[in-house]
Write a protein that holds these residues in place. Sequence first.
Motif, PDB file in Angstrom:
ATOM      1  N   ASN A 167       0.531  -0.949   0.403  1.00 21.21           N
ATOM      2  CA  ASN A 167      -0.227  -0.326  -0.212  1.00 21.21           C
ATOM      3  C   ASN A 167       0.911   1.294   0.235  1.00 21.21           C
ATOM      4  O   ASN A 167       1.590   1.714   0.308  1.00 21.21           O
ATOM      5  CB  ASN A 167      -0.972  -0.160   1.553  1.00 21.21           C
ATOM      6  N   ILE A 168       0.858   2.176  -1.150  1.00 22.20           N
ATOM      7  CA  ILE A 168       0.925   3.407  -0.740  1.00 22.20           C
ATOM      8  C   ILE A 168       0.814   4.280   0.217  1.00 22.20           C
ATOM      9  O   ILE A 168      -0.748   4.528   0.294  1.00 22.20           O
ATOM     10  CB  ILE A 168       1.579   3.599  -2.288  1.00 22.20           C
ATOM     11  N   ASP A 169       1.502   5.251   0.988  1.00 24.03           N
ATOM     12  CA  ASP A 169       1.165   6.045   1.672  1.00 24.03           C
ATOM     13  C   ASP A 169       0.655   6.732   1.523  1.00 24.03           C
ATOM     14  O   ASP A 169       0.807   7.984  -0.077  1.00 24.03           O
ATOM     15  CB  ASP A 169       2.585   6.144   2.813  1.00 24.03           C
ATOM     16  N   ARG A 170      -0.719   7.837   1.798  1.00 24.97           N
ATOM     17  CA  ARG A 170      -0.999   8.948   1.465  1.00 24.97           C
ATOM     18  C   ARG A 170      -1.070   9.374  -0.179  1.00 24.97           C
ATOM     19  O   ARG A 170      -0.642  10.252  -0.963  1.00 24.97           O
ATOM     20  CB  ARG A 170       0.063  10.375   2.267  1.00 24.97           C
ATOM     21  N   PHE A 171      -1.813   8.025  -0.491  1.00 32.11           N
ATOM     22  CA  PHE A 171      -1.816   8.013  -2.120  1.00 32.11           C
ATOM     23  C   PHE A 171      -3.151   9.166  -2.906  1.00 32.11           C
ATOM     24  O   PHE A 171      -2.444  10.509  -3.344  1.00 32.11           O
ATOM     25  CB  PHE A 171      -2.253   6.752  -2.374  1.00 32.11           C
ATOM     26  N   LYS A 172      -3.661   9.561  -1.767  1.00 36.23           N
ATOM     27  CA  LYS A 172      -4.898  10.744  -2.089  1.00 36.23           C
ATOM     28  C   LYS A 172      -4.205  11.866  -1.849  1.00 36.23           C
ATOM     29  O   LYS A 172      -4.468  13.032  -2.816  1.00 36.23           O
ATOM     30  CB  LYS A 172      -6.143  11.044  -1.446  1.00 36.23           C
ATOM     31  N   LEU A 173      -3.136  12.152  -0.695  1.00 39.00           N
ATOM     32  CA  LEU A 173      -2.891  12.741  -0.926  1.00 39.00           C
ATOM     33  C   LEU A 173      -1.513  14.106  -1.582  1.00 39.00           C
ATOM     34  O   LEU A 173      -1.041  15.011  -2.315  1.00 39.00           O
ATOM     35  CB  LEU A 173      -2.436  13.873   0.850  1.00 39.00           C
ATOM     36  N   ILE A 174      -1.140  12.046  -1.902  1.00 33.02           N
ATOM     37  CA  ILE A 174       0.278  13.156  -3.568  1.00 33.02           C
ATOM     38  C   ILE A 174      -1.169  12.762  -4.725  1.00 33.02           C
ATOM     39  O   ILE A 174      -0.672  13.856  -5.300  1.00 33.02           O
ATOM     40  CB  ILE A 174       0.652  11.253  -4.245  1.00 33.02           C
ATOM     41  N   ASN A 175      -2.151  12.756  -4.998  1.00 34.29           N
ATOM     42  CA  ASN A 175      -2.653  12.307  -5.816  1.00 34.29           C
ATOM     43  C   ASN A 175      -3.499  14.504  -5.982  1.00 34.29           C
ATOM     44  O   ASN A 175      -3.881  14.668  -7.168  1.00 34.29           O
ATOM     45  CB  ASN A 175      -4.327  11.669  -5.646  1.00 34.29           C
ATOM     46  N   GLU A 176      -4.142  14.466  -4.878  1.00 36.37           N
ATOM     47  CA  GLU A 176      -3.806  16.304  -4.808  1.00 36.37           C
ATOM     48  C   GLU A 176      -3.060  16.869  -4.851  1.00 36.37           C
ATOM     49  O   GLU A 176      -3.055  17.720  -5.874  1.00 36.37           O
ATOM     50  CB  GLU A 176      -4.205  16.713  -3.133  1.00 36.37           C
ATOM     51  N   GLY A 179      -1.816  16.096  -9.127  1.00 36.74           N
ATOM     52  CA  GLY A 179      -2.488  16.117  -9.933  1.00 36.74           C
ATOM     53  C   GLY A 179      -3.013  14.920 -10.946  1.00 36.74           C
ATOM     54  O   GLY A 179      -1.797  13.443 -10.521  1.00 36.74           O
ATOM     55  N   ILE A 180      -4.025  14.178 -11.268  1.00 33.09           N
ATOM     56  CA  ILE A 180      -4.688  12.435 -11.777  1.00 33.09           C
ATOM     57  C   ILE A 180      -3.285  12.373 -13.017  1.00 33.09           C
ATOM     58  O   ILE A 180      -2.535  11.140 -12.942  1.00 33.09           O
ATOM     59  CB  ILE A 180      -5.462  12.678 -12.469  1.00 33.09           C
ATOM     60  N   GLU A 181      -2.644  12.756 -13.609  1.00 33.11           N
ATOM     61  CA  GLU A 181      -1.836  12.420 -14.695  1.00 33.11           C
ATOM     62  C   GLU A 181      -0.243  12.576 -14.178  1.00 33.11           C
ATOM     63  O   GLU A 181       0.474  10.906 -14.513  1.00 33.11           O
ATOM     64  CB  GLU A 181      -1.664  13.918 -15.717  1.00 33.11           C
ATOM     65  N   GLU A 182      -0.218  13.180 -13.301  1.00 33.37           N
ATOM     66  CA  GLU A 182       1.258  12.812 -12.903  1.00 33.37           C
ATOM     67  C   GLU A 182       1.396  11.643 -11.776  1.00 33.37           C
ATOM     68  O   GLU A 182       2.470  10.648 -11.984  1.00 33.37           O
ATOM     69  CB  GLU A 182       1.873  14.123 -12.044  1.00 33.37           C
ATOM     70  N   THR A 183      -0.267  12.278 -11.130  1.00 36.58           N
ATOM     71  CA  THR A 183       0.030  10.626 -10.338  1.00 36.58           C
ATOM     72  C   THR A 183       0.201   8.823 -10.951  1.00 36.58           C
ATOM     73  O   THR A 183       0.338   8.295 -10.664  1.00 36.58           O
ATOM     74  CB  THR A 183      -1.430  10.591  -9.101  1.00 36.58           C
ATOM     75  N   ASN A 184      -0.884   9.165 -12.346  1.00 37.10           N
ATOM     76  CA  ASN A 184      -0.928   7.750 -12.881  1.00 37.10           C
ATOM     77  C   ASN A 184       0.756   7.726 -13.593  1.00 37.10           C
ATOM     78  O   ASN A 184       0.661   6.810 -13.531  1.00 37.10           O
ATOM     79  CB  ASN A 184      -1.307   8.558 -14.225  1.00 37.10           C
ATOM     80  N   SER A 458      -6.191   8.226   5.005  1.00 35.03           N
ATOM     81  CA  SER A 458      -7.062   7.285   4.445  1.00 35.03           C
ATOM     82  C   SER A 458      -7.075   7.785   3.067  1.00 35.03           C
ATOM     83  O   SER A 458      -6.663   8.080   2.680  1.00 35.03           O
ATOM     84  CB  SER A 458      -8.859   7.084   5.028  1.00 35.03           C
ATOM     85  N   TYR A 459      -8.360   8.201   2.386  1.00 32.05           N
ATOM     86  CA  TYR A 459      -9.070   7.890   1.503  1.00 32.05           C
ATOM     87  C   TYR A 459      -8.653   9.108   0.514  1.00 32.05           C
ATOM     88  O   TYR A 459      -8.868   9.253  -0.855  1.00 32.05           O
ATOM     89  CB  TYR A 459      -9.844   6.848   0.747  1.00 32.05           C
TER      90      TYR A 459
END
Length: 733
Positions: A167-176, A179-184, A458-459
């Motif tokens: 599990n990747i930590d703080r994933f939703k904050l990384i997405n924040e 942004g979606i493209e860079e996170t992908n 969390s998510y």
Amino acid sequence: MEHLKADPQYLFNFFAGLYKMVFLMEVDTQGYKYKDVTPEAVRLASLPEDWKNRYIHDIYDEKVAAPLISQYDEVASTGEPVFYSDQMNKLSNISEYAASALMPITDRYGHVRYIIGLTDDLSDSTSAKLLASIENIDYLTGLPSMLKVKAELSRMENTKLSILYLNIDRFKLINEWLGIEETNELLKKIAKQTGVLLPPGSILGRIDGDEFIIAVRELIEDEVYDLAETILSSLSAFTYEVKSVSIPVTGCIGICMSPGHSNSLITNACAAMVEAKREGRNSIRLFKTENHLQANKDEAIMEAELYKALEQDELTVYYQPKLDAHTNQVHYEALVRWFSPVLGTVPPLKFIPVAEKTTLIQDVTRTVVYKVCADIKQTPELFKNARTSINLSAALFEPELIENHFITIINECGVDPASLEIEITENMLMADPIKGMEIIEHLKKIGFRVVIDDFGVSYSSLNYLRSFSLDGIKIDRSFISQIDQHHSEKDISIVHFIIQLAKKLNLYVTAEGVETKEQFDILTSLGCDEIQGYYFSRPLPLEKIKSTIEHFFDYILQKNHGYLEAAVTKDTVDEASRLKEIERLQILDTPAEERFDRITRIIQNAFHVPICFISIIDDKRQWFKSCIGLPEPVQTIREVPRDQTLCDYVIRQQEALIIENMAEHPDEEIREFFKMSGLQFYAGIPLISMGEMIGTLCITDYLPRTFNKQQFETLIDYSKWVESELELYSLRV
């Protein structure tokens, strides 16, 4: 392709390796445009040579185009995949049919921008293959899906297997942040790098946004553990930036080893991963059968004892005070405690999960609410103007249960809902956002405040939470615990980012787990609204709260009172302390830095003023760390005598100074400053470091201005940004 949730060309290339007929269609206001098509699709669909960038309705006559366009319309309007079969557009007198799947590619707002079309001849049963591949392949990484991994593992049940659940930590904050493209892109890199590390014959699959599953064969326990450590270590090679600070990616891994059915291995590895996340970043936990059996036994005993505890009134409520950093108002969080004659002191983290697996959580909640209401009614002097938080279990996040175990009791006891705050978790909202939105609206309508507890672990993301009518968030203690340590700038940056974004969404921010004065000072300088933790007070029984709070204010807030006295008497001891703090920062006479210049540019643009500066004021001079619009000689030497500046007033008076029209000011000294400089408007906010006023953030204008409360608060927010950057600077030097 900006802001898309997936890369269209990547998907096209991926599926082109699996199917003969693949279409990449762009969606715009005119229709569906061919962007890329496999050679076999060109031939079998009878496309002309100039098909590229032409629309379906341009290429085919209406009889052929209309049914095809209707399928694409359904995808574009619903955002969901469409599966259908139809006659192929071959130039042949033989009717042939094909199975097709149309898959939407949306942007971050949910609008369909591209459609991938996959088509195969039904004669060779490829429709089944088509559906199977869609289910079995993760479209982003190209890895097997959970379904595919389980199918592969079922064929390996006689092999010695080990399952690693990443599990990747703080994933939703990384997405924040990214942004979606860079996170992908980050996820694809992580998938590729992890695959390189695995021994031959391993399986790597993607389960969900931030979770991967790994199956390895014929390794002993130490080898599996070493592999998990290597995988976590490799994540640190990937970083993301917050406020120009590079932060490494971290994760947690749960491990389960044979024997066992593949489903149970995955389930147990997931359970071990959850335990690892509780321990903190880069943790690894190995699932042990004997530990699991003992845990089940312990749970059964605890459940029986908890049932008796509720009958015999063994549960009590402690209160942990929370300090409003702006007003010094004290609020509380109600926390249940259990002192068992059989088990001794049982921590809530032990018995609450047991209660949540049964209906006992309903009785626990009712007991807590009754006791809180009774305490509020019996000691009104302690709870006057205070809010008391109560945690709502996910097991009770249903309208009927909330009515029975919260609202009915509060009405029965005659307690004002406005005096209560309900804490919920992100998971509760993410499980069913529509229901969550309705429940929060209902609670708010009654008068409760609603906040998110343990935010950041969390998510969800703050941008997502804007959909809910929340009052605030509590930053999880894992973000707070290291901010006072050496080289803690990354943790400070994360907390700063969360606070800044929360403020933009008008959310009240509480920091929990504050244990030191340094943490307290950093958080207040970052603009945190409320402080909770052992530095202020531990959770206490009702009878000890008053004396503990009084002791805290005598010990801590008396110093603040001393500041005010020093501003009047010009106490040289306090001035020496202030100068010592400036010396600690080691920022005087340092070169210009883009991060400070960027702040002044942003503020200048935000207020549309000609002059903006950040200054440090020592015993003799005002020195400018960053300045825009000051006269050229000042810009060059970057300092002026302290006694010739209005900012000297700010330091001496220990408070902000706002002058809307110097020419008409009653103070003759200020009018003289107007005659000397030509400036008429001045707004100066003190900059504070470790409790000491070290300088100012200022905007000025050659014309008079009105300056309302909202503008004043905005300038204060910017000053907190400057203070956090100063703290980061001190950690680097």
